[in-house]
Motif scaffolding. Structure first.
Motif, PDB file in Angstrom:
ATOM      1  N   UNK A  10      -7.474 -23.026  24.297  1.00 39.30           N
ATOM      2  CA  UNK A  10      -6.915 -23.816  23.192  1.00 39.30           C
ATOM      3  C   UNK A  10      -6.404 -22.900  22.075  1.00 39.30           C
ATOM      4  N   UNK A  11      -7.134 -21.815  21.833  1.00 36.90           N
ATOM      5  CA  UNK A  11      -6.719 -20.858  20.788  1.00 36.90           C
ATOM      6  C   UNK A  11      -5.458 -20.108  21.222  1.00 36.90           C
ATOM      7  N   UNK A  12      -5.332 -19.816  22.518  1.00 38.43           N
ATOM      8  CA  UNK A  12      -4.104 -19.164  23.023  1.00 38.43           C
ATOM      9  C   UNK A  12      -2.917 -20.111  22.811  1.00 38.43           C
ATOM     10  N   UNK A  13      -3.131 -21.392  23.105  1.00 40.29           N
ATOM     11  CA  UNK A  13      -2.087 -22.398  22.904  1.00 40.29           C
ATOM     12  C   UNK A  13      -1.708 -22.497  21.418  1.00 40.29           C
ATOM     13  N   UNK A  14      -2.714 -22.507  20.552  1.00 38.54           N
ATOM     14  CA  UNK A  14      -2.453 -22.580  19.102  1.00 38.54           C
ATOM     15  C   UNK A  14      -1.679 -21.355  18.635  1.00 38.54           C
ATOM     16  N   UNK A  15      -2.076 -20.183  19.124  1.00 36.58           N
ATOM     17  CA  UNK A  15      -1.390 -18.951  18.752  1.00 36.58           C
ATOM     18  C   UNK A  15       0.073 -18.997  19.218  1.00 36.58           C
ATOM     19  N   UNK A  16       0.277 -19.535  20.426  1.00 36.99           N
ATOM     20  CA  UNK A  16       1.643 -19.658  20.941  1.00 36.99           C
ATOM     21  C   UNK A  16       2.485 -20.553  20.026  1.00 36.99           C
ATOM     22  N   UNK A  17       1.905 -21.676  19.597  1.00 33.44           N
ATOM     23  CA  UNK A  17       2.630 -22.625  18.735  1.00 33.44           C
ATOM     24  C   UNK A  17       2.935 -21.994  17.378  1.00 33.44           C
ATOM     25  N   UNK A  18       1.996 -21.206  16.865  1.00 28.94           N
ATOM     26  CA  UNK A  18       2.239 -20.523  15.580  1.00 28.94           C
ATOM     27  C   UNK A  18       3.376 -19.497  15.730  1.00 28.94           C
ATOM     28  N   UNK A  19       3.394 -18.780  16.860  1.00 29.17           N
ATOM     29  CA  UNK A  19       4.487 -17.813  17.118  1.00 29.17           C
ATOM     30  C   UNK A  19       5.826 -18.542  17.230  1.00 29.17           C
ATOM     31  N   UNK A  20       5.806 -19.660  17.933  1.00 26.16           N
ATOM     32  CA  UNK A  20       7.022 -20.435  18.176  1.00 26.16           C
ATOM     33  C   UNK A  20       7.612 -20.987  16.876  1.00 26.16           C
ATOM     34  N   UNK A  21       6.737 -21.470  15.997  1.00 25.33           N
ATOM     35  CA  UNK A  21       7.197 -22.192  14.797  1.00 25.33           C
ATOM     36  C   UNK A  21       7.307 -21.315  13.560  1.00 25.33           C
ATOM     37  N   UNK A  22       6.555 -20.212  13.551  1.00 27.18           N
ATOM     38  CA  UNK A  22       6.502 -19.383  12.332  1.00 27.18           C
ATOM     39  C   UNK A  22       5.706 -20.051  11.212  1.00 27.18           C
ATOM     40  N   UNK A  23       4.983 -21.125  11.530  1.00 27.54           N
ATOM     41  CA  UNK A  23       4.183 -21.834  10.518  1.00 27.54           C
ATOM     42  C   UNK A  23       2.996 -20.975  10.077  1.00 27.54           C
ATOM     43  N   UNK A  24       2.716 -20.988   8.788  1.00 25.30           N
ATOM     44  CA  UNK A  24       1.568 -20.219   8.273  1.00 25.30           C
ATOM     45  C   UNK A  24       0.536 -21.119   7.593  1.00 25.30           C
ATOM     46  N   UNK A  25       0.884 -22.404   7.411  1.00 26.16           N
ATOM     47  CA  UNK A  25      -0.027 -23.321   6.728  1.00 26.16           C
ATOM     48  C   UNK A  25      -0.681 -24.255   7.741  1.00 26.16           C
TER      49      UNK A  25
END
Length: 323
Positions: A285-300
């Motif tokens: 789940x954390x790998x998936x979350x990290x992928x989504x953060x990389x994809x979106x550039x979201x920091x919040x």
């Protein structure tokens, strides 16, 4: 302490049968319109319905028995709290398995609880309605993400509008079965890379939606995000202790992610804030979350303790009162 029971009061039980966790919420509905329901009980049980079978398209015998046992326990709680109405929903594990319908039938025969198996799109809608009860999204689009054991829902929405939503059958139990079947050791970096490559392909529709709607923040609504918030705090909180929403610092997520990737199962399990049954699924789940953060550039990042069952409640409260 239970509230004095008034025979005219409606008491509602909302059951969310997820692939990992079964949730029960019991509320007393107010007589006055627009008054808030009173929460009498909020509890969850780790059933792991997808364990040992979801990737093969069936519910294995042990999780099947655990589901029946859990629903029997929920029935007792409902009787104890003199519940008048029940809404029970089931999601990915019951949606896609060959013996899901049989389990629905057996639950009804043993407990009288009628389970409604809902489609992924409907699940995403209800999750969004629940999250809006916990997080004021405001006018800007946010990406809402709910990582279940069987499916993952992504919704791009603001306080008023759902711009895009999709359910993907790539939940944590499925990812675990596929990329990390022996979760006793440290997850190999090749497995992390393989999961991210797979996500890049499967989540192409998400990438297109993110490019179009440009969400400004990520709201995570699921047990995995509760666990990440507990790791940030350094202790495991009970269901009753969880605030509706928490801020999840990006640095804290990165620190937790690095820990999860560097430790074997026994040491992951011992990390402060981790529920032992989540120790392995939390990695994927954390790998998936990290992928989504990389994809979106979201920091919040925010977490929402409210999801499907609170969405169902919100929807029911908006419905015209019964005659």
């Amino acid at each position: 302490m239970s509230l004095p029971h008034h025979p005219l009061h409606r008491r509602l039980a909302l059951i969310d049968m997820g692939t990992n966790t079964f949730h029960l919420l019991i509320v007393e509905l107010p007589e006055a319109r627009h008054a808030q329901p009173v929460v009498l009980l909020r509890t969850k049980v780790g059933v792991r319905l997808g364990e040992g079978g979801i990737s093969k398209g069936h519910i294995a015998p042990e999780p099947y028995a655990r589901a029946l046992h859990t629903l029997a326990g929920f029935k007792e709680e409902m009787e104890l709290h003199q519940v008048t109405d029940v809404r029970a929903t089931a999601t990915s594990a019951m949606r896609v398995t060959a013996n899901g319908p049989e389990l629905v039938k057996e639950i009804f025969e043993q407990t009288g609880i009628q389970v409604e198996v809902i489609a992924g799109d409907r699940e995403a809608e209800l999750i969004c309605a629940g999250v809006r009860q916990a997080v004021p999204l405001g006018p800007q689009p946010h990406l809402i993400m709910d990582i279940g054991g069987g499916s993952v829902e992504f919704i791009i929405a603001n306080g008023q509008t759902i711009f895009w939503k999709q359910s993907f059958e790539i939940g944590a139990q499925r990812l675990l079965d596929r990329f990390f079947p022996d979760a006793s050791g440290v997850i190999p970096s090749e497995a992390v890379a393989a999961e991210k490559e797979y996500l890049r392909t499967v989540l192409a529709p998400l990438a297109a939606a993110v490019a179009e709607f440009r969400p400004v923040g990520l709201v995570g609504a699921s047990g995995s995000f509760d666990s990440l918030a507990d790791m940030q705090l350094g202790r495991l909180r009970t269901e009753a202790e969880l605030p509706p929403s928490s801020e999840l610092a990006l640095e804290s997520f990165r620190r937790s992610y690095a820990q999860l990737l560097s430790l074997p199962h026994e040491e992951r399990k011992a990390l402060p804030g981790i529920l032992p049954m989540r120790a392995d699924m939390l990695v994927v789940a954390a790998i998936l979350t990290d992928y989504v953060l990389e994809l979106t550039g979201i920091t919040h990042l925010r977490t929402s303790a409210y999801a499907l069952k609170e969405g169902l409640l919100a929807e029911m409260l908006q419905a015209p009162p019964r005659a």
